[in-house]
Scaffold this motif. Structure first.
Motif, PDB file in Angstrom:
ATOM      1  N   LYS A 128       0.217  22.181   7.423  1.00 47.13           N
ATOM      2  CA  LYS A 128      -0.570  21.180   6.696  1.00 47.13           C
ATOM      3  C   LYS A 128      -0.503  21.408   5.191  1.00 47.13           C
ATOM      4  O   LYS A 128      -0.318  20.463   4.407  1.00 47.13           O
ATOM      5  CB  LYS A 128      -2.019  21.232   7.180  1.00 47.13           C
ATOM      6  CG  LYS A 128      -2.927  20.201   6.527  1.00 47.13           C
ATOM      7  CD  LYS A 128      -4.340  20.295   7.098  1.00 47.13           C
ATOM      8  CE  LYS A 128      -5.263  19.272   6.419  1.00 47.13           C
ATOM      9  NZ  LYS A 128      -6.652  19.370   6.969  1.00 47.13           N
ATOM     10  N   ALA A 156       3.235  20.747   3.802  1.00 49.38           N
ATOM     11  CA  ALA A 156       3.601  19.333   3.921  1.00 49.38           C
ATOM     12  C   ALA A 156       2.877  18.518   2.852  1.00 49.38           C
ATOM     13  O   ALA A 156       3.462  17.607   2.241  1.00 49.38           O
ATOM     14  CB  ALA A 156       3.272  18.815   5.316  1.00 49.38           C
ATOM     15  N   ARG A 160       4.735  16.524  -0.150  1.00 52.30           N
ATOM     16  CA  ARG A 160       4.484  15.089  -0.295  1.00 52.30           C
ATOM     17  C   ARG A 160       4.037  14.769  -1.724  1.00 52.30           C
ATOM     18  O   ARG A 160       4.406  13.735  -2.294  1.00 52.30           O
ATOM     19  CB  ARG A 160       3.438  14.658   0.734  1.00 52.30           C
ATOM     20  CG  ARG A 160       3.345  13.157   0.939  1.00 52.30           C
ATOM     21  CD  ARG A 160       2.556  12.807   2.196  1.00 52.30           C
ATOM     22  NE  ARG A 160       3.366  12.984   3.404  1.00 52.30           N
ATOM     23  CZ  ARG A 160       3.140  13.895   4.333  1.00 52.30           C
ATOM     24  NH1 ARG A 160       2.119  14.730   4.207  1.00 52.30           N
ATOM     25  NH2 ARG A 160       3.920  13.994   5.394  1.00 52.30           N
ATOM     26  N   PRO A 207       9.534   7.764   0.260  1.00 54.53           N
ATOM     27  CA  PRO A 207       8.621   8.646   0.995  1.00 54.53           C
ATOM     28  C   PRO A 207       9.244   9.140   2.297  1.00 54.53           C
ATOM     29  O   PRO A 207      10.006   8.417   2.954  1.00 54.53           O
ATOM     30  CB  PRO A 207       7.410   7.750   1.262  1.00 54.53           C
ATOM     31  CG  PRO A 207       7.943   6.347   1.220  1.00 54.53           C
ATOM     32  CD  PRO A 207       9.040   6.368   0.197  1.00 54.53           C
ATOM     33  N   PRO A 238       9.544  10.029   6.154  1.00 51.46           N
ATOM     34  CA  PRO A 238       8.969   9.417   7.361  1.00 51.46           C
ATOM     35  C   PRO A 238       7.836  10.265   7.923  1.00 51.46           C
ATOM     36  O   PRO A 238       7.777  11.475   7.705  1.00 51.46           O
ATOM     37  CB  PRO A 238      10.157   9.371   8.339  1.00 51.46           C
ATOM     38  CG  PRO A 238      11.377   9.500   7.491  1.00 51.46           C
ATOM     39  CD  PRO A 238      10.978  10.318   6.303  1.00 51.46           C
ATOM     40  N   GLU A 239       6.934   9.626   8.642  1.00 55.64           N
ATOM     41  CA  GLU A 239       5.804  10.309   9.246  1.00 55.64           C
ATOM     42  C   GLU A 239       6.277  11.481  10.107  1.00 55.64           C
ATOM     43  O   GLU A 239       7.148  11.330  10.966  1.00 55.64           O
ATOM     44  CB  GLU A 239       5.011   9.329  10.121  1.00 55.64           C
ATOM     45  CG  GLU A 239       3.724   9.890  10.683  1.00 55.64           C
ATOM     46  CD  GLU A 239       2.672  10.143   9.607  1.00 55.64           C
ATOM     47  OE1 GLU A 239       1.870  11.073   9.797  1.00 55.64           O
ATOM     48  OE2 GLU A 239       2.683   9.426   8.587  1.00 55.64           O
ATOM     49  N   GLY A 240       5.746  12.664   9.838  1.00 54.51           N
ATOM     50  CA  GLY A 240       6.062  13.835  10.628  1.00 54.51           C
ATOM     51  C   GLY A 240       7.296  14.591  10.192  1.00 54.51           C
ATOM     52  O   GLY A 240       7.521  15.727  10.649  1.00 54.51           O
ATOM     53  N   TRP A 241       8.094  14.008   9.306  1.00 53.40           N
ATOM     54  CA  TRP A 241       9.361  14.637   8.917  1.00 53.40           C
ATOM     55  C   TRP A 241       9.107  15.926   8.128  1.00 53.40           C
ATOM     56  O   TRP A 241       9.718  16.966   8.398  1.00 53.40           O
ATOM     57  CB  TRP A 241      10.205  13.661   8.112  1.00 53.40           C
ATOM     58  CG  TRP A 241      11.609  14.094   7.876  1.00 53.40           C
ATOM     59  CD1 TRP A 241      12.675  13.914   8.717  1.00 53.40           C
ATOM     60  CD2 TRP A 241      12.144  14.774   6.723  1.00 53.40           C
ATOM     61  NE1 TRP A 241      13.833  14.432   8.162  1.00 53.40           N
ATOM     62  CE2 TRP A 241      13.527  14.969   6.946  1.00 53.40           C
ATOM     63  CE3 TRP A 241      11.588  15.225   5.535  1.00 53.40           C
ATOM     64  CZ2 TRP A 241      14.345  15.599   6.013  1.00 53.40           C
ATOM     65  CZ3 TRP A 241      12.397  15.865   4.605  1.00 53.40           C
ATOM     66  CH2 TRP A 241      13.767  16.039   4.858  1.00 53.40           C
ATOM     67  N   GLU A 248       6.393  17.759   8.096  1.00 52.17           N
ATOM     68  CA  GLU A 248       5.755  18.741   8.960  1.00 52.17           C
ATOM     69  C   GLU A 248       6.792  19.478   9.815  1.00 52.17           C
ATOM     70  O   GLU A 248       6.720  20.700   9.984  1.00 52.17           O
ATOM     71  CB  GLU A 248       4.719  18.052   9.851  1.00 52.17           C
ATOM     72  CG  GLU A 248       3.449  17.624   9.125  1.00 52.17           C
ATOM     73  CD  GLU A 248       3.610  16.344   8.295  1.00 52.17           C
ATOM     74  OE1 GLU A 248       2.660  15.974   7.592  1.00 52.17           O
ATOM     75  OE2 GLU A 248       4.698  15.716   8.347  1.00 52.17           O
TER      76      GLU A 248
END
Length: 298
Positions: free
Chosen positions: A176, A179, A183, A191, A193-196, A198
């Motif tokens: 967390k 990431a 970001r 941006p 992608p979601e979860g990339w 992490e």
């Protein structure tokens, strides 16, 4: 193919991909980042353009030799001394790390190579080009700086995020924390992608987690002098790539760097921050391959 070599007296982890007869591209990553900070997709784009790609873990990070015997530096005290323009001592220097890179070339029997450095890796690349100009065929300097004192530094939110420490070092907390940091300094126009992010953080943590090494690397950055005089001596053809939205190393640093290089091309990218967005991998690969093959032809 990943392996270890002895470079500058240290055990250094190396990944060597691409055709052996192709021009060699030595890639140097930034502060606390492992060789996998250069994504495999970007490596594939480079090898597809007839390049031999050599990535490696800098000393004290990843699977390269850790130097915990050198102790932990006092970063707060060093930062204050740097702010006051007082000399800062570090366990090792960026020039030492450049000698590591040269040692990797020696171990792989690369008489000459093209060098691509990102962030701190770009600072190391500047030293390498100065130490061994006859070994560096071209120089790509990405989201990096000469370290000149008049240049702007990180934005205040980024400074705060960099100084923040995760409350625990379990995988979920670190995932967390990092990431969120990546970001924050990343590209607003590209941006992740979601979860990339992490997933990338977890991959890195499971490969190696060595925060002490990152602190010693940070001290090497803080202790280094203004490299502008060094950069003016670089004779290799160069490419400066910098995001216009970089909140960690503002684009003014890239423009200053370009003004002091003798043979330079530039690519200042709107909406790019301090990262390697997947959407830009083809652009990076095309510009770097053009520089490499052009320098080789010359």
């Amino acid at each position: 193919m990943q392996s270890h070599v002895t470079a500058n007296g240290l055990r250094i982890a190396v990944d060597d991909q691409g055709p052996r007869g192709a021009p060699a591209l030595l890639m140097i990553m930034g502060l606390g980042m492992q060789l996998i900070g250069w994504p495999q997709g970007l490596v594939d784009a480079l090898t597809a353009r007839d390049l031999r790609v050599v990535r490696f873990d800098n000393r004290d990070i990843g699977l390269s030799q850790h130097l915990d015997s050198l102790g932990l530096p006092h970063v707060g005290w060093a930062s204050l001394k740097h702010f006051l323009h007082l000399p800062v001592r570090s366990p090792y220097t960026l020039a030492d790390m450049a000698r590591d890179a040269l040692g990797v070339m020696d171990a792989l029997e690369l008489r000459r190579a093209h060098v691509w450095g990102a962030s701190m890796g770009g600072m190391i690349a500047q030293h390498l080009a100065d130490q061994a100009p006859e070994r560096v065929q071209s120089l790509t300097l990405m989201m990096t700086t000469t370290g000149a004192r008049h240049l702007p530094g990180p934005s205040w939110p980024v400074r705060q995020a960099l100084l923040a420490r995760p409350p625990r070092r379990d995988e979920a907390t670190l995932q967390k924390h990092f990431a969120a940091l990546y970001r924050l300094i990343g590209s607003p126009a590209y941006p992740a992608p979601e979860g990339w992010l992490e997933a990338r953080v977890v991959e890195s943590l499971r490969r190696s987690d060595h925060p002490q090494g990152m602190l010693r690397q940070l001290m090497a950055v803080v202790a280094d002098d203004d490299r502008t005089p060094l950069v003016t001596r670089v004779t290799a053809p160069a490419l400066v790539i910098h995001g216009e939205a970089d909140p960690l190393v503002p684009v003014a640093a890239g423009r200053h760097l370009a003004r002091h290089l003798r043979q330079v091309q530039t690519d200042f990218i709107p909406g790019m921050g301090h990262d390697l967005p997947e959407a830009l991998w083809p652009r990076f690969a095309e510009r770097v391959a053009a520089l490499v093959h052009g320098a080789g032809a010359a």
